[in-house]
Design an enzyme around this catalytic site. Structure first.
Site, PDB file in Angstrom:
ATOM      1  N   LYS A  11      73.886  90.561  46.759  1.00  0.00           N
ATOM      2  CA  LYS A  11      73.017  91.389  45.924  1.00  0.00           C
ATOM      3  C   LYS A  11      72.576  90.628  44.657  1.00  0.00           C
ATOM      4  O   LYS A  11      73.110  89.555  44.358  1.00  0.00           O
ATOM      5  CB  LYS A  11      73.762  92.685  45.581  1.00  0.00           C
ATOM      6  CG  LYS A  11      74.086  93.541  46.818  1.00  0.00           C
ATOM      7  CD  LYS A  11      74.769  94.848  46.429  1.00  0.00           C
ATOM      8  CE  LYS A  11      75.010  95.733  47.652  1.00  0.00           C
ATOM      9  NZ  LYS A  11      75.587  97.044  47.272  1.00  0.00           N
ATOM     10  N   TYR A  51      67.755 101.413  52.642  1.00  0.00           N
ATOM     11  CA  TYR A  51      68.781 102.368  52.196  1.00  0.00           C
ATOM     12  C   TYR A  51      68.385 103.819  52.499  1.00  0.00           C
ATOM     13  O   TYR A  51      68.927 104.738  51.882  1.00  0.00           O
ATOM     14  CB  TYR A  51      69.055 102.200  50.707  1.00  0.00           C
ATOM     15  CG  TYR A  51      70.032 101.087  50.362  1.00  0.00           C
ATOM     16  CD1 TYR A  51      71.328 101.077  50.889  1.00  0.00           C
ATOM     17  CD2 TYR A  51      69.688 100.070  49.490  1.00  0.00           C
ATOM     18  CE1 TYR A  51      72.234 100.072  50.563  1.00  0.00           C
ATOM     19  CE2 TYR A  51      70.600  99.060  49.153  1.00  0.00           C
ATOM     20  CZ  TYR A  51      71.866  99.070  49.701  1.00  0.00           C
ATOM     21  OH  TYR A  51      72.773  98.085  49.372  1.00  0.00           O
ATOM     22  N   PHE A  59      72.574 108.548  43.400  1.00  0.00           N
ATOM     23  CA  PHE A  59      72.414 107.183  42.891  1.00  0.00           C
ATOM     24  C   PHE A  59      71.283 106.420  43.572  1.00  0.00           C
ATOM     25  O   PHE A  59      71.075 105.244  43.277  1.00  0.00           O
ATOM     26  CB  PHE A  59      73.737 106.410  43.024  1.00  0.00           C
ATOM     27  CG  PHE A  59      74.293 106.335  44.431  1.00  0.00           C
ATOM     28  CD1 PHE A  59      73.790 105.444  45.356  1.00  0.00           C
ATOM     29  CD2 PHE A  59      75.339 107.163  44.815  1.00  0.00           C
ATOM     30  CE1 PHE A  59      74.296 105.362  46.643  1.00  0.00           C
ATOM     31  CE2 PHE A  59      75.861 107.103  46.107  1.00  0.00           C
ATOM     32  CZ  PHE A  59      75.336 106.194  47.020  1.00  0.00           C
ATOM     33  N   ARG A  87      83.558  93.731  56.490  1.00  0.00           N
ATOM     34  CA  ARG A  87      83.884  94.813  55.546  1.00  0.00           C
ATOM     35  C   ARG A  87      85.234  94.553  54.875  1.00  0.00           C
ATOM     36  O   ARG A  87      85.426  94.849  53.698  1.00  0.00           O
ATOM     37  CB  ARG A  87      83.921  96.166  56.268  1.00  0.00           C
ATOM     38  CG  ARG A  87      82.588  96.642  56.846  1.00  0.00           C
ATOM     39  CD  ARG A  87      81.599  97.122  55.836  1.00  0.00           C
ATOM     40  NE  ARG A  87      82.086  98.160  54.968  1.00  0.00           N
ATOM     41  CZ  ARG A  87      81.288  98.885  54.165  1.00  0.00           C
ATOM     42  NH1 ARG A  87      79.971  98.687  54.160  1.00  0.00           N
ATOM     43  NH2 ARG A  87      81.789  99.792  53.365  1.00  0.00           N
ATOM     44  N   THR A  93      83.925  99.787  48.290  1.00  0.00           N
ATOM     45  CA  THR A  93      82.676  99.942  47.528  1.00  0.00           C
ATOM     46  C   THR A  93      82.927  99.864  46.020  1.00  0.00           C
ATOM     47  O   THR A  93      82.192  99.181  45.302  1.00  0.00           O
ATOM     48  CB  THR A  93      82.041 101.318  47.858  1.00  0.00           C
ATOM     49  OG1 THR A  93      81.955 101.448  49.277  1.00  0.00           O
ATOM     50  CG2 THR A  93      80.673 101.457  47.230  1.00  0.00           C
ATOM     51  N   ARG A 104      84.599  91.903  46.426  1.00  0.00           N
ATOM     52  CA  ARG A 104      84.289  92.880  45.376  1.00  0.00           C
ATOM     53  C   ARG A 104      85.383  92.920  44.306  1.00  0.00           C
ATOM     54  O   ARG A 104      85.084  93.067  43.115  1.00  0.00           O
ATOM     55  CB  ARG A 104      84.051  94.249  46.012  1.00  0.00           C
ATOM     56  CG  ARG A 104      82.643  94.322  46.645  1.00  0.00           C
ATOM     57  CD  ARG A 104      82.503  95.488  47.574  1.00  0.00           C
ATOM     58  NE  ARG A 104      81.114  95.791  47.903  1.00  0.00           N
ATOM     59  CZ  ARG A 104      80.762  96.701  48.810  1.00  0.00           C
ATOM     60  NH1 ARG A 104      81.681  97.374  49.485  1.00  0.00           N
ATOM     61  NH2 ARG A 104      79.482  96.930  49.058  1.00  0.00           N
ATOM     62  N   ASN A 114      77.885  95.703  43.033  1.00  0.00           N
ATOM     63  CA  ASN A 114      79.140  95.302  43.681  1.00  0.00           C
ATOM     64  C   ASN A 114      78.959  94.085  44.591  1.00  0.00           C
ATOM     65  O   ASN A 114      79.691  93.905  45.553  1.00  0.00           O
ATOM     66  CB  ASN A 114      79.776  96.501  44.405  1.00  0.00           C
ATOM     67  CG  ASN A 114      78.853  97.105  45.438  1.00  0.00           C
ATOM     68  OD1 ASN A 114      77.757  96.594  45.681  1.00  0.00           O
ATOM     69  ND2 ASN A 114      79.295  98.170  46.074  1.00  0.00           N
ATOM     70  N   HIS A 117      76.581  93.498  50.314  1.00  0.00           N
ATOM     71  CA  HIS A 117      76.372  94.597  51.256  1.00  0.00           C
ATOM     72  C   HIS A 117      76.839  94.148  52.633  1.00  0.00           C
ATOM     73  O   HIS A 117      76.667  92.980  53.000  1.00  0.00           O
ATOM     74  CB  HIS A 117      74.885  94.963  51.351  1.00  0.00           C
ATOM     75  CG  HIS A 117      74.593  95.842  52.545  1.00  0.00           C
ATOM     76  ND1 HIS A 117      74.708  97.208  52.485  1.00  0.00           N
ATOM     77  CD2 HIS A 117      74.295  95.531  53.835  1.00  0.00           C
ATOM     78  CE1 HIS A 117      74.457  97.711  53.703  1.00  0.00           C
ATOM     79  NE2 HIS A 117      74.199  96.712  54.525  1.00  0.00           N
ATOM     80  N   GLU A 128      70.013  97.234  60.737  1.00  0.00           N
ATOM     81  CA  GLU A 128      69.867  96.400  59.534  1.00  0.00           C
ATOM     82  C   GLU A 128      69.496  94.952  59.867  1.00  0.00           C
ATOM     83  O   GLU A 128      68.688  94.343  59.168  1.00  0.00           O
ATOM     84  CB  GLU A 128      71.159  96.451  58.708  1.00  0.00           C
ATOM     85  CG  GLU A 128      71.385  97.842  58.111  1.00  0.00           C
ATOM     86  CD  GLU A 128      72.686  97.976  57.352  1.00  0.00           C
ATOM     87  OE1 GLU A 128      73.477  97.006  57.293  1.00  0.00           O
ATOM     88  OE2 GLU A 128      72.914  99.068  56.798  1.00  0.00           O
TER      89      GLU A 128
HETATM   90  P1  ADP Z   1      79.018 100.284  50.902  1.00  0.00           P
HETATM   91  O1  ADP Z   1      78.049  99.285  50.294  1.00  0.00           O
HETATM   92  O2  ADP Z   1      80.445  99.916  50.601  1.00  0.00           O
HETATM   93  O3  ADP Z   1      78.781 100.515  52.379  1.00  0.00           O
HETATM   94  P2  ADP Z   1      77.748 102.869  50.439  1.00  0.00           P
HETATM   95  O4  ADP Z   1      77.035 102.633  51.730  1.00  0.00           O
HETATM   96  O5  ADP Z   1      78.484 104.154  50.266  1.00  0.00           O
HETATM   97  O6  ADP Z   1      78.786 101.676  50.144  1.00  0.00           O
HETATM   98  O7  ADP Z   1      76.718 102.770  49.227  1.00  0.00           O
HETATM   99  C1  ADP Z   1      75.685 101.809  49.234  1.00  0.00           C
HETATM  100  C2  ADP Z   1      75.600 101.170  47.865  1.00  0.00           C
HETATM  101  O8  ADP Z   1      75.212 102.145  46.906  1.00  0.00           O
HETATM  102  C3  ADP Z   1      76.919 100.611  47.311  1.00  0.00           C
HETATM  103  O9  ADP Z   1      77.266  99.341  47.803  1.00  0.00           O
HETATM  104  C4  ADP Z   1      76.639 100.592  45.824  1.00  0.00           C
HETATM  105  O10 ADP Z   1      75.808  99.480  45.456  1.00  0.00           O
HETATM  106  C5  ADP Z   1      75.839 101.884  45.652  1.00  0.00           C
HETATM  107  N1  ADP Z   1      76.716 103.022  45.324  1.00  0.00           N
HETATM  108  C6  ADP Z   1      77.593 103.655  46.157  1.00  0.00           C
HETATM  109  N2  ADP Z   1      78.237 104.654  45.527  1.00  0.00           N
HETATM  110  C7  ADP Z   1      77.760 104.649  44.254  1.00  0.00           C
HETATM  111  C8  ADP Z   1      78.025 105.438  43.094  1.00  0.00           C
HETATM  112  N3  ADP Z   1      78.919 106.453  43.125  1.00  0.00           N
HETATM  113  N4  ADP Z   1      77.343 105.146  41.964  1.00  0.00           N
HETATM  114  C9  ADP Z   1      76.443 104.144  41.907  1.00  0.00           C
HETATM  115  N5  ADP Z   1      76.132 103.363  42.977  1.00  0.00           N
HETATM  116  C10 ADP Z   1      76.788 103.601  44.122  1.00  0.00           C
HETATM  117 MG    MG Z   2      77.102 101.312  53.318  1.00  0.00          MG
END
Ligand code: ADP
Ligand code: MG
Length: 144
Positions: A11, A51, A59, A87, A93, A104, A114, A117, A128
């Site tokens: 990212k 997304y 968010f 993962r 996350t 992370r 973070n 992805h 994806e």
């Molecule tokens: P992951 O990337 O671990 O699969 P998610 O798919 O739940 O997590 O979320 C996608 C992305 O959205 C996260 O990697 C992060 O950048 C952002 N995100 C997730 N939860 C939050 C939150 N509570 N507040 C702000 N950003 C968030």
């Molecule tokens: Mg995800």
């Protein structure tokens, strides 16, 4: 175990802080092979489409703004159990909850910024990888 492909994104916060090499190194030393990669600055439409599954989340808009704030490095990783393994290497996350030694835990700035992805299931991995790479741009370990 199955040979799988999964999508990785370094990212904007990871690219900005010069972490590409260190993150790629973690993939390669953990049995994942980079079979396609490129740097790209996402448009708003590309980030929103990628997304789309998170459209209803509070968010979502901030996430799209952040993901379009600078270039990212998008890759396809291949390996045994690649989706779950990736993962695991990434960590949870929320970096505060990520296991020690994960990307992370070591590098993320916040739950939003973070650093990486990764696809979370075979269906999302197929969507994806297809969103960013044509099949002919993916050079499998078996064929290259
Ligand atoms: P992951 O990337 O671990 O699969 P998610 O798919 O739940 O997590 O979320 C996608 C992305 O959205 C996260 O990697 C992060 O950048 C952002 N995100 C997730 N939860 C939050 C939150 N509570 N507040 C702000 N950003 C968030
Ligand atoms: Mg995800």
């Amino acid at each position: 175990m199955a040979l799988e492909r999964t999508l990785s994104i370094i990212k904007p916060d990871g690219v900005r802080r010069n972490l590409i090499g260190r993150i790629f190194s973690r993939f390669e030393t953990n049995g994942l092979t980079i079979i396609a990669t490129r740097m790209h600055h996402l448009s708003r439409a590309e980030a929103e489409g990628f997304y789309a599954v998170h459209k209803a989340r509070p968010f979502f808009n901030d996430l799209v703004t952040y993901m379009t704030s600078g270039p990212v490095v998008i890759s396809v990783l291949e390996g045994e159990n690649a989706i779950a393994k990736h993962r695991e290497i990434m960590g949870a996350t929320d970096p505060k909850k990520a296991a020690p030694g994960t990307i992370r835990a070591d590098f993320a700035e916040s739950i939003e910024a973070n650093t990486v992805h990764g696809s979370d299931a075979p269906e999302t991995a197929a969507f994806e990888t297809g969103w960013f790479f044509r099949g002919t741009e993916q050079f499998s370990v078996a064929t290259r």
